[in-house]
Scaffold this motif. Structure first.
Motif, short mmCIF file in Angstrom:
data_model
loop_
_atom_site.label_atom_id
_atom_site.label_comp_id
_atom_site.label_asym_id
_atom_site.label_seq_id
_atom_site.Cartn_x
_atom_site.Cartn_y
_atom_site.Cartn_z
N LEU A 28 13.12 4.02 12.69
CA LEU A 28 12.36 2.78 12.53
C LEU A 28 13.28 1.57 12.66
O LEU A 28 12.94 0.59 13.33
N LEU A 29 14.45 1.64 12.06
CA LEU A 29 15.41 0.54 12.14
C LEU A 29 15.94 0.36 13.56
O LEU A 29 16.39 -0.74 13.92
N ALA A 30 15.90 1.41 14.36
CA ALA A 30 16.38 1.35 15.74
C ALA A 30 15.22 1.33 16.74
O ALA A 30 15.40 1.63 17.91
N HIS A 31 14.04 0.95 16.27
CA HIS A 31 12.84 0.96 17.12
C HIS A 31 13.06 0.11 18.36
O HIS A 31 13.75 -0.92 18.31
N THR A 32 12.49 0.53 19.48
CA THR A 32 12.65 -0.21 20.73
C THR A 32 11.96 -1.57 20.69
O THR A 32 12.36 -2.48 21.40
N ASP A 33 10.93 -1.70 19.85
CA ASP A 33 10.30 -3.00 19.64
C ASP A 33 11.13 -3.72 18.58
O ASP A 33 11.08 -3.39 17.39
N LYS A 34 11.90 -4.69 19.00
CA LYS A 34 12.86 -5.36 18.10
C LYS A 34 12.18 -6.05 16.92
O LYS A 34 12.73 -6.10 15.82
N ALA A 35 10.97 -6.57 17.14
CA ALA A 35 10.25 -7.21 16.03
C ALA A 35 9.91 -6.18 14.95
O ALA A 35 10.02 -6.48 13.75
N LEU A 36 9.51 -4.99 15.36
CA LEU A 36 9.23 -3.93 14.39
C LEU A 36 10.49 -3.50 13.68
O LEU A 36 10.48 -3.27 12.46
N ALA A 37 11.58 -3.39 14.41
CA ALA A 37 12.85 -3.00 13.80
C ALA A 37 13.30 -4.04 12.75
O ALA A 37 13.76 -3.67 11.65
N GLU A 38 13.13 -5.30 13.07
CA GLU A 38 13.50 -6.37 12.12
C GLU A 38 12.61 -6.34 10.88
O GLU A 38 13.08 -6.50 9.77
N LYS A 39 11.33 -6.14 11.11
CA LYS A 39 10.40 -6.07 9.98
C LYS A 39 10.75 -4.89 9.08
O LYS A 39 10.74 -4.99 7.85
N ALA A 40 11.07 -3.76 9.69
CA ALA A 40 11.45 -2.57 8.94
C ALA A 40 12.72 -2.84 8.14
O ALA A 40 12.83 -2.44 6.97
N LYS A 41 13.65 -3.53 8.74
CA LYS A 41 14.91 -3.84 8.05
C LYS A 41 14.65 -4.68 6.81
O LYS A 41 15.24 -4.43 5.74
N LYS A 42 13.74 -5.62 6.90
CA LYS A 42 13.40 -6.46 5.73
C LYS A 42 12.70 -5.64 4.65
O LYS A 42 12.91 -5.89 3.46
N LEU A 43 11.89 -4.70 5.07
CA LEU A 43 11.12 -3.92 4.10
C LEU A 43 11.93 -2.78 3.46
O LEU A 43 11.61 -2.34 2.35
N LEU A 44 12.93 -2.30 4.17
CA LEU A 44 13.77 -1.22 3.62
C LEU A 44 14.88 -1.82 2.78
O LEU A 44 15.39 -1.30 1.88
N LYS A 74 0.83 -1.22 0.00
CA LYS A 74 0.00 0.00 0.00
C LYS A 74 0.86 1.26 0.00
O LYS A 74 0.44 2.29 -0.51
N LEU A 75 2.05 1.19 0.57
CA LEU A 75 2.96 2.33 0.58
C LEU A 75 4.39 1.82 0.61
O LEU A 75 4.64 0.64 0.85
N ARG A 76 5.30 2.73 0.34
CA ARG A 76 6.73 2.40 0.36
C ARG A 76 7.39 3.12 1.53
O ARG A 76 7.16 4.31 1.74
N LEU A 77 8.21 2.39 2.25
CA LEU A 77 8.90 3.01 3.38
C LEU A 77 9.93 4.04 2.93
O LEU A 77 10.39 4.85 3.72
N THR A 78 10.27 4.01 1.66
CA THR A 78 11.19 5.02 1.14
C THR A 78 10.56 6.41 1.13
O THR A 78 11.25 7.40 0.94
N GLU A 79 9.23 6.48 1.37
CA GLU A 79 8.56 7.79 1.51
C GLU A 79 8.95 8.46 2.83
O GLU A 79 8.79 9.67 2.98
#
Length: 170
Positions: free
Chosen positions: A154-170, A140-145
């Motif tokens: 986002l890559l350093a998010h305190t929720d490690k699962a979110l940070a990992e997901k962001a890393k895969k998507l970026l 639906k959107l690109r994180l490059t926005e």
């Protein structure tokens, strides 16, 4: 007391009463919300008055899923940027479960100048960030926005699962 207070302050009086533990003014909540919504929808009211009414409305109805959806649906590509900022700022304090969905839906019609404001708001709460990442994962959107700073946060998010997901998507 409520009759002596200016219309623009009635929502705050009801909120104060609730914080003090009294339910005496609850009966006026729906009426005040309707008045605030009328101001929000009134194109002849100034941008500041409309944005202020939106803030008070969300504060009064923090848990109401309909409020963020309704406020954001009022934004069009012709809406002044200041009005969009005011409405998004108002929605940012919502505690309604569907607020992230309302923000993501608002992205569909958002102008290039308003999209970053919505994205920044989605990054402001962990649950909303989770919804943002799910939207990115579904295409639906690109994180490059996101700005470079936002991407790094986002890559350093305190929720490690979110940070990992962001890393895969970026």
């Amino acid at each position: 007391l409520l009759t002596a207070v200016p219309a623009a302050s009635k929502g705050q009086v009801v909120q104060l009463a609730a914080r003090l533990g009294t339910k005496a003014l609850d009966q006026y909540s729906a009426e005040i919300a309707a008045d605030l919504l009328a101001t929000v929808k009134n194109d002849s009211a100034g941008v500041d008055a409309r944005a202020n009414a939106a803030r008070q409305l969300v504060a009064l109805k923090r848990q109401d899923d309909a409020i963020p959806t309704e406020l954001l649906a009022l934004l069009t590509p012709r809406s002044p940027r200041e009005l969009a900022e005011g409405f998004i700022d108002a929605v940012s304090v919502s505690e309604a479960p569907q607020t992230a969905d309302a923000l993501l839906t608002a992205l569909d019609n958002a102008t290039p100048g308003v999209r970053p404001i919505i994205l920044r708001t989605l990054l402001s709460k962990t649950d909303w960030t989770r919804s943002l990442l799910a939207a990115a994962e579904s295409g639906k959107l690109r994180l490059t926005e996101l700005s470079l700073n936002e991407q790094q946060s986002l890559l350093a998010h305190t929720d490690k699962a979110l940070a990992e997901k962001a890393k895969k998507l970026l």
